[in-house]
Design a protein around this motif. Structure first.
Motif, mmCIF file in Angstrom:
data_model
loop_
_atom_site.group_PDB
_atom_site.id
_atom_site.type_symbol
_atom_site.label_atom_id
_atom_site.label_comp_id
_atom_site.label_asym_id
_atom_site.label_seq_id
_atom_site.Cartn_x
_atom_site.Cartn_y
_atom_site.Cartn_z
ATOM 1 N N SER A 16 78.187 46.243 -1.333
ATOM 2 C CA SER A 16 77.375 45.408 -2.215
ATOM 3 C C SER A 16 75.919 45.852 -2.172
ATOM 4 N N GLU A 18 73.519 43.958 -2.373
ATOM 5 C CA GLU A 18 72.768 42.882 -1.730
ATOM 6 C C GLU A 18 72.176 43.342 -0.400
ATOM 7 N N VAL A 178 68.878 37.535 -0.874
ATOM 8 C CA VAL A 178 70.310 37.247 -0.921
ATOM 9 C C VAL A 178 70.514 35.849 -1.497
ATOM 10 N N SER A 179 71.736 35.544 -1.848
ATOM 11 C CA SER A 179 72.049 34.271 -2.478
ATOM 12 C C SER A 179 72.019 33.123 -1.470
ATOM 13 N N ARG A 182 75.009 33.114 0.739
ATOM 14 C CA ARG A 182 74.945 33.996 1.911
ATOM 15 C C ARG A 182 74.178 33.329 3.045
ATOM 16 N N GLU A 239 62.731 40.865 -6.969
ATOM 17 C CA GLU A 239 63.504 41.956 -7.544
ATOM 18 C C GLU A 239 62.658 42.913 -8.366
#
Length: 264
Positions: A16, A18, A178-179, A182, A239
């Motif tokens: 990933s 991520e 990260v989300s 996570r 980002e």
């Protein structure tokens, strides 16, 4: 063929993008350098060096090309593969513990010989064909366990993260992009429990708190360290620069670039 002439190849499931390591993987650098950070320590991998990057860790890493080249070999040791391996082989545990996300491996002729042996198996796309990929993964893992028996305690630990101090964890790891899911997983909570505990501790939603905390750090770096927005936004978990600039102005009523000019 020399080790420095090894071409890039990738064996196993995709990783990933991520800043979260979902599966263990082995990486060897033939050309270039790699800088890594796991929230606690900074790591550097140089040509001819290899390491294991551990699953269920937050980690950020970037590549540095050498003469416009970056060649690496990556083998993913995903959980289904490791469980299959464990059924076939007698695994001895050493009660080894380490908090490092990047586990450096010492140089050895066994690893060098293995890497050189990969060349005949490369297909047209520069990867190891499916027929041989698991065989070569198994061979590499046998070599690594012979050289570093303590890796068994890392690779064959199939548990999930336990419940952690949420405030301490978030203050240490807010820069990782990260989300929320996570973060919940890594602190040993369901998503609903994570959001509930987060609200109790910070009196804010996770997403809003993360943005505000990152922007506070950005302002500190600009005012106190005179750092440029272009140099810090990615390390702070944004980002792209436009998102960072918009959020900064909305929070402080001034752009990050304007603030930097005022500090000069």
């Amino acid at each position: 063929m020399k080790i420095s002439e090894i071409k890039s190849c990738f064996v196993g499931p995709l990783v990933s993008p991520e800043q979260f390591i979902a599966e263990h993987f082995f990486i060897f650098l033939a050309k270039g350098m790699m800088n890594g950070y796991d929230g606690n320590k900074h790591y550097k991998l140089k040509p001819g060096e290899s390491c294991i990057i551990r699953k269920n860790r937050l980690a950020r890493y970037n590549k540095v090309k050498e003469n416009n080249e970056f060649e690496k070999v990556i083998f993913i040791f995903d959980e289904p593969f490791l469980k299959s391996f464990q059924k076939k082989h007698n695994i001895l545990f050493k009660n080894y513990t380490s908090k490092d996300a990047f586990v450096k491996l010492r140089k050895d002729s066994l690893i060098d010989s293995f890497l050189l042996s990969l060349e005949p198996y490369y297909n047209d796309s520069g990867n190891i064909g499916a027929v041989f990929s698991d065989l070569k993964r198994e061979e590499l893992l046998l070599i690594l366990l012979k050289l570093h028996p303590e890796l068994s305690d890392i690779l064959f630990d199939f548990g999930i993260p336990g419940r952690l101090d949420l405030e301490k964890f978030m203050q240490q790891n807010y820069k990782f992009n990260v989300s929320t899911e996570r973060f919940a997983f890594l602190t040993g909570r369901s998503l609903s429990a994570f959001k509930r505990d987060f609200k109790t501790i910070f009196n804010e939603t996770p997403n809003r708190w993360l943005i505000k905390r990152r922007l506070q750090e950005a302002r500190f770096l600009i005012e106190e360290k005179k750092q440029r927005p272009t140099d810090i936004y990615m390390d702070l978990g944004f980002e792209d620069l436009s998102h960072f600039s918009f959020a900064f102005r909305k929070e402080f009523g001034i752009t990050a670039s304007e603030l930097l000019e005022k500090m000069k």
